[in-house]
Design a protein around this motif. Structure first.
Motif, PDB file in Angstrom:
ATOM      1  N   SER A   1     -19.671 -12.495  28.131  1.00  0.00           N
ATOM      2  CA  SER A   1     -19.464 -11.061  27.902  1.00  0.00           C
ATOM      3  C   SER A   1     -18.806 -10.441  29.342  1.00  0.00           C
ATOM      4  O   SER A   1     -19.080 -10.985  30.534  1.00  0.00           O
ATOM      5  N   LEU A   2     -18.048  -9.424  29.245  1.00  0.00           N
ATOM      6  CA  LEU A   2     -17.350  -8.901  30.492  1.00  0.00           C
ATOM      7  C   LEU A   2     -18.035  -8.460  31.405  1.00  0.00           C
ATOM      8  O   LEU A   2     -18.099  -8.572  32.619  1.00  0.00           O
ATOM      9  N   PRO A   3     -19.175  -7.522  31.133  1.00  0.00           N
ATOM     10  CA  PRO A   3     -20.169  -6.923  32.123  1.00  0.00           C
ATOM     11  C   PRO A   3     -20.795  -7.979  32.861  1.00  0.00           C
ATOM     12  O   PRO A   3     -21.139  -7.609  33.964  1.00  0.00           O
ATOM     13  N   ALA A   4     -21.524  -9.011  32.153  1.00  0.00           N
ATOM     14  CA  ALA A   4     -22.267 -10.136  32.759  1.00  0.00           C
ATOM     15  C   ALA A   4     -21.214 -10.918  33.668  1.00  0.00           C
ATOM     16  O   ALA A   4     -21.668 -11.119  34.904  1.00  0.00           O
ATOM     17  N   LEU A   5     -19.853 -11.030  33.465  1.00  0.00           N
ATOM     18  CA  LEU A   5     -18.949 -11.732  34.282  1.00  0.00           C
ATOM     19  C   LEU A   5     -18.729 -11.009  35.421  1.00  0.00           C
ATOM     20  O   LEU A   5     -18.569 -11.299  36.610  1.00  0.00           O
ATOM     21  N   LYS A   6     -18.800  -9.449  35.342  1.00  0.00           N
ATOM     22  CA  LYS A   6     -18.405  -8.605  36.466  1.00  0.00           C
ATOM     23  C   LYS A   6     -19.753  -8.661  37.443  1.00  0.00           C
ATOM     24  O   LYS A   6     -19.422  -8.697  38.814  1.00  0.00           O
ATOM     25  N   LYS A   7     -20.895  -8.757  36.747  1.00  0.00           N
ATOM     26  CA  LYS A   7     -22.079  -8.588  37.670  1.00  0.00           C
ATOM     27  C   LYS A   7     -22.115 -10.111  38.581  1.00  0.00           C
ATOM     28  O   LYS A   7     -22.486  -9.931  39.707  1.00  0.00           O
ATOM     29  N   ALA A   8     -21.739 -11.200  37.857  1.00  0.00           N
ATOM     30  CA  ALA A   8     -21.806 -12.264  38.624  1.00  0.00           C
ATOM     31  C   ALA A   8     -20.827 -12.367  39.884  1.00  0.00           C
ATOM     32  O   ALA A   8     -21.031 -12.787  40.976  1.00  0.00           O
ATOM     33  N   TYR A   9     -19.342 -11.830  39.613  1.00  0.00           N
ATOM     34  CA  TYR A   9     -18.702 -11.786  40.650  1.00  0.00           C
ATOM     35  C   TYR A   9     -19.093 -10.834  41.823  1.00  0.00           C
ATOM     36  O   TYR A   9     -18.893 -11.042  42.887  1.00  0.00           O
ATOM     37  N   GLU A  10     -19.889  -9.615  41.618  1.00  0.00           N
ATOM     38  CA  GLU A  10     -20.230  -8.633  42.338  1.00  0.00           C
ATOM     39  C   GLU A  10     -21.450  -9.204  43.352  1.00  0.00           C
ATOM     40  O   GLU A  10     -21.461  -9.020  44.411  1.00  0.00           O
ATOM     41  N   SER A  11     -22.207  -9.994  42.826  1.00  0.00           N
ATOM     42  CA  SER A  11     -23.171 -10.827  43.445  1.00  0.00           C
ATOM     43  C   SER A  11     -22.490 -11.834  44.260  1.00  0.00           C
ATOM     44  O   SER A  11     -22.918 -12.065  45.482  1.00  0.00           O
ATOM     45  N   LEU A  12     -21.434 -12.459  43.997  1.00  0.00           N
ATOM     46  CA  LEU A  12     -21.065 -13.631  44.821  1.00  0.00           C
ATOM     47  C   LEU A  12     -20.348 -12.672  46.321  1.00  0.00           C
ATOM     48  O   LEU A  12     -20.411 -12.916  47.081  1.00  0.00           O
ATOM     49  N   GLN A  13     -19.728 -11.339  45.695  1.00  0.00           N
ATOM     50  CA  GLN A  13     -19.014 -10.645  46.786  1.00  0.00           C
ATOM     51  C   GLN A  13     -19.980 -10.035  47.908  1.00  0.00           C
ATOM     52  O   GLN A  13     -19.815 -10.162  49.074  1.00  0.00           O
ATOM     53  N   LEU A  14     -21.405  -9.743  47.474  1.00  0.00           N
ATOM     54  CA  LEU A  14     -22.409  -9.439  48.232  1.00  0.00           C
ATOM     55  C   LEU A  14     -22.941 -10.667  49.086  1.00  0.00           C
ATOM     56  O   LEU A  14     -23.884 -10.318  49.841  1.00  0.00           O
ATOM     57  N   GLY A  15     -22.852 -11.746  48.631  1.00  0.00           N
ATOM     58  CA  GLY A  15     -23.542 -12.948  49.114  1.00  0.00           C
ATOM     59  C   GLY A  15     -24.936 -12.997  48.906  1.00  0.00           C
ATOM     60  O   GLY A  15     -25.871 -13.264  49.713  1.00  0.00           O
TER      61      GLY A  15
END
Length: 541
Positions: free
Chosen positions: A65-79
Motif C-alpha cells: 500500500s502506498l501509505p505504508a510504503l511512504k511511512k517506511a521511507y519516512e522512517s529511513l529518512q529519520l534514521g
C-alpha cells in the motif's frame, strides 16, 4: 534508464520479498530514486533497506500500500530504524513532513458504539446529507464521549471484588428512572429543549425535564447541545432536580492515540503512537521552525497593507528563522463582500495583497494559508465553511507558489503533531446561549471556553438551530483525539493557555482597536518544538 530502475525495483520487492507492487507504489519508488539522484550502483542496497523497513510496519501486507510504503521511507529518512545509522535530526528535511488538511478532504470516520471504535465511512460525504445523517452525527458525538467517561478511572469498577467495588461512579439511563422517585442518580446526556421550551436532558433512550433551581454548575460553559454529567434527584413530577452539573472528563492525546493510532483521521495515513514518538527528537531539534498566525486581516483597512509590509520585511531579513508558514485568517474585509461595490472592493484587496507578497521573493519558500472568516464569500451560516472561491484566489495562487486557500476549520500536520485552526466568534456565541455557568465573579471565561470545547471534543458544542453544521462533515469539527494545539481565532481578546497538554490560543485581531490612529498590530508565533505560542506586535509610528 527507467527500464533498468524498474527491473531493480521488481527484483528486490517482487522477486526477493514476494511483494506485489501496484502501479502507484511502483511510480512512487521510481520518483524517490530519481528525485534523490540515487546512483545506479546503490539502487539495490537502498531498495533492500526500504523493503525490510516496509515489512516491519504494522500495516504491511503482500500487496504493497502506498501509505505504508511512504511511512517506511519516512522512517529511513529519520534514521529511526535498527538498520540505519541515526541521522542528525537538525538535517532532516522538515518540509516533507508538513501538510495542510482541508475539512472537506478529511476521510469520513464514524464511531461504532457496538465495537467501541472508529470505522471508515461507506460513502463520500455530501453537503446536502442524507436524512439519517441528521441524527447520526449527534449519536456518534454522544457515543465517543460516553466511551471516554467509561474509561475514566472514576467510572471503572475494580477488577476484583471488595469494598472499593461499590465506590465507583455509575451512570443511569433516563428510561431506568421510572418508578424510582426520591432517589439520587448520575445521568449523562445532551442539554436540549422540549416542545414547550423547557430545558431537558436527552441520552438516546429518553428525555427528562430538568429543574435547575438548586443546580450548582461546575467549571466550563453550559449551553444547549453540550453533553453533560448531571447529579440530581428524580421527583414525583417526573423531573430531575439538578444538584450538580459538569462537563465530562477529557482524555489526553497520548491515551487516545494509543487506543486509535491505527485510524487515519486526517487522510495522510494512520500513525501509531510509537511512530509519532519517533519524530519527537527531530521536532525538538528544529527550533527554528515556526508558524505565523494572524486573524481579522482586513485588507480594505487603510493601514493593513503597510503593517503587513513592515511585518514581511522583518521576516524576510531573518535569514535563519523565516517562518515555515503564514496562516492568515479572515475576515479579509472590514465591511464584508456584500452590498454595492463589495465584490470589486474585495477583489482589489486581494490583488493588493498579491502585489505585496510578490515584493518578497525570499518568503516564497514559506506556505501562505488563507482561512475564511464569517464575513468572507460566500458567507454561509453552516460549518465547516468552504475555502474562499477561486475567483478571488486564482491570481494570488498563480503568482505565489505555496499559497493555498482552505476551509474553516482546517488542520496543519507537522510530523506527528496536529494543529487545528478555527476562525469563529465562538466566545460570543457560547455566552449568548448559556444555560448555566458559575457566578460571574468566579468565572475565568477564557479557560472555561477552552475547557468546554476540549471536554466536548468538538469545535461547536451548540445545537444546529443556533450553529448549523453540515451533518456529514461533522467529523471535521471533532477534537478527538485531542490535537496538539488549537487556534481559536476570535474577535474576543487574545489569550494563550494549556489544558490537558493541549495548547490553545487566540492570536487576537491583527487590526486592533486604535489602529486607525496608530496603535499596535498583533499576531501570534507558534513554535512546534516547544508546542507553545507567543505574542508578536508592531506599530507604524
Amino acid at each position: 534508464m527507467v527500464s533498468l530502475m524498474r527491473a531493480a525495483i521488481v527484483k528486490v520487492f517482487s522477486t526477493k520479498y514476494s511483494l506485489t507492487l501496484p502501479a502507484a507504489a511502483l511510480n512512487y519508488i521510481e520518483q524517490v530514486l530519481i528525485e534523490n539522484e540515487i546512483p545506479e550502483d546503490e539502487w539495490i542496497v537502498g531498495l533492500e533497506f526500504w523493503a525490510k523497513e516496509y515489512l516491519k510496519g504494522e500495516e504491511s501486507s503482500s500487496l504493497v500500500s502506498l501509505p505504508a510504503l511512504k511511512k517506511a521511507y519516512e522512517s529511513l529518512q529519520l534514521g529511526t530504524t535498527d538498520d540505519v545509522a541515526t541521522a542528525d535530526p537538525s538535517e532532516v528535511n522538515v518540509e516533507s513532513y508538513f501538510s495542510v488538511v482541508d475539512a472537506f478532504d478529511m476521510p469520513p470516520v464514524h464511531f461504532d458504539a457496538v465495537r467501541g471504535g472508529f470505522v471508515p465511512g461507506r460513502w463520500k460525504p455530501s453537503v446536502a446529507g442524507q436524512a439519517s445523517s441528521r441524527s447520526a452525527f449527534l449519536r456518534e458525538r454522544w457515543g465517543i464521549i460516553k466511551e471516554i467517561i467509561l474509561r475514566n478511572e472514576n467510572f471503572t469498577p475494580p477488577a476484583l471484588g471488595g469494598h472499593d467495588r461499590a465506590n465507583y461512579l455509575k451512570l443511569t439511563s433516563i428510561r431506568n428512572l421510572l418508578g424510582r422517585a426520591g432517589q439520587l442518580f448520575l445521568l449523562f446526556g445532551m442539554l436540549s429543549r422540549d416542545p414547550e421550551g423547557k430545558l431537558c436532558l436527552e441520552d438516546g433512550e429518553g428525555r427528562v425535564v430538568l429543574d435547575m433551581q438548586d443546580a450548582v454548575p461546575g467549571e466550563g460553559l453550559f449551553t444547549e447541545g453540550c453533553m453533560v454529567l448531571i447529579e440530581g434527584e428524580y421527583t414525583l413530577e417526573e423531573t430531575i432536580r439538578v444538584l450538580a452539573m459538569g462537563h465530562p472528563p477529557s482524555e489526553k492525546r497520548d491515551v487516545a492515540r494509543g487506543l486509535h493510532g491505527h485510524v487515519d483521521f486526517l487522510g495522510g495515513g494512520a500513525m501509531s503512537l510509537k511512530e509519532e514518538q519517533k519524530y519527537l527528537p527531530t521536532i525538538q531539534a528544529n527550533t527554528q521552525v515556526s508558524f505565523v498566525i494572524l486573524s481579522d486581516v482586513w485588507l480594505d483597512h487603510p493601514r493593513t497593507i503597510p503593517a503587513l509590509r513592515r511585518m514581511f520585511e522583518g521576516y524576510a531579513e531573518a535569514v535563519e528563522y523565516r517562518p515555515m508558514a503564514f496562516v492568515l485568517c479572515g475576515n479579509f474585509s472590514q465591511k464584508g463582500w456584500e452590498g454595492e461595490g463589495g465584490l470589486k472592493r474585495y477583489t482589489n484587496a486581494f490583488n493588493a495583497l498579491t502585489d505585496l507578497l510578490f515584493e518578497f521573493p525570499l518568503l516564497h519558500s514559506s506556505h501562505f494559508i488563507f482561512v475564511p472568516g464569517p464575513l468572507d464569500p460566500w458567507s454561509s451560516t453552516t460549518f465547516p465553511r468552504p475555502a474562499i472561491p477561486s475567483v478571488f484566489a486564482s491570481r494570488l495562487t498563480q503568482r505565489i507558489p505555496k499559497a493555498r486557500f482552505v476551509s474553516n476549520p482546517c488542520r496543519i500536520r507537522y510530523f506527528g503533531m496536529e494543529l487545528v485552526i478555527c476562525r469563529e466568534d465562538l466566545m460570543s456565541k457560547m455566552v449568548r446561549n448559556l444555560v448555566g455557568v458559575k457566578k460571574e465573579g468566579e468565572a475565568d471565561m477564557k479557560r472555561y471556553l477552552v475547557q468546554t470545547i476540549l471536554d466536548q471534543t468538538h469545535l461547536s458544542p451548540l445545537p444546529i438551530s443556533i450553529r448549523p453544521t453540515l451533518w456529514e462533515y461533522d467529523h471535521a469539527l471533532r477534537l478527538y483525539p485531542m490535537p496538539s494545539s488549537v487556534v481559536l481565532a476570535d474577535k474576543y481578546e487574545r489569550y494563550e493557555l494549556t489544558y490537558e497538554g493541549c495548547h490553545v490560543f487566540n492570536p487576537g485581531r491583527f487590526v486592533g482597536s486604535g489602529s486607525e490612529t496608530g496603535g499596535e498590530f498583533e499576531w501570534s508565533m507558534y513554535y512546534p518544538a516547544t508546542g507553545r505560542s507567543e505574542r508578536s506586535a508592531l506599530s507604524l509610528e
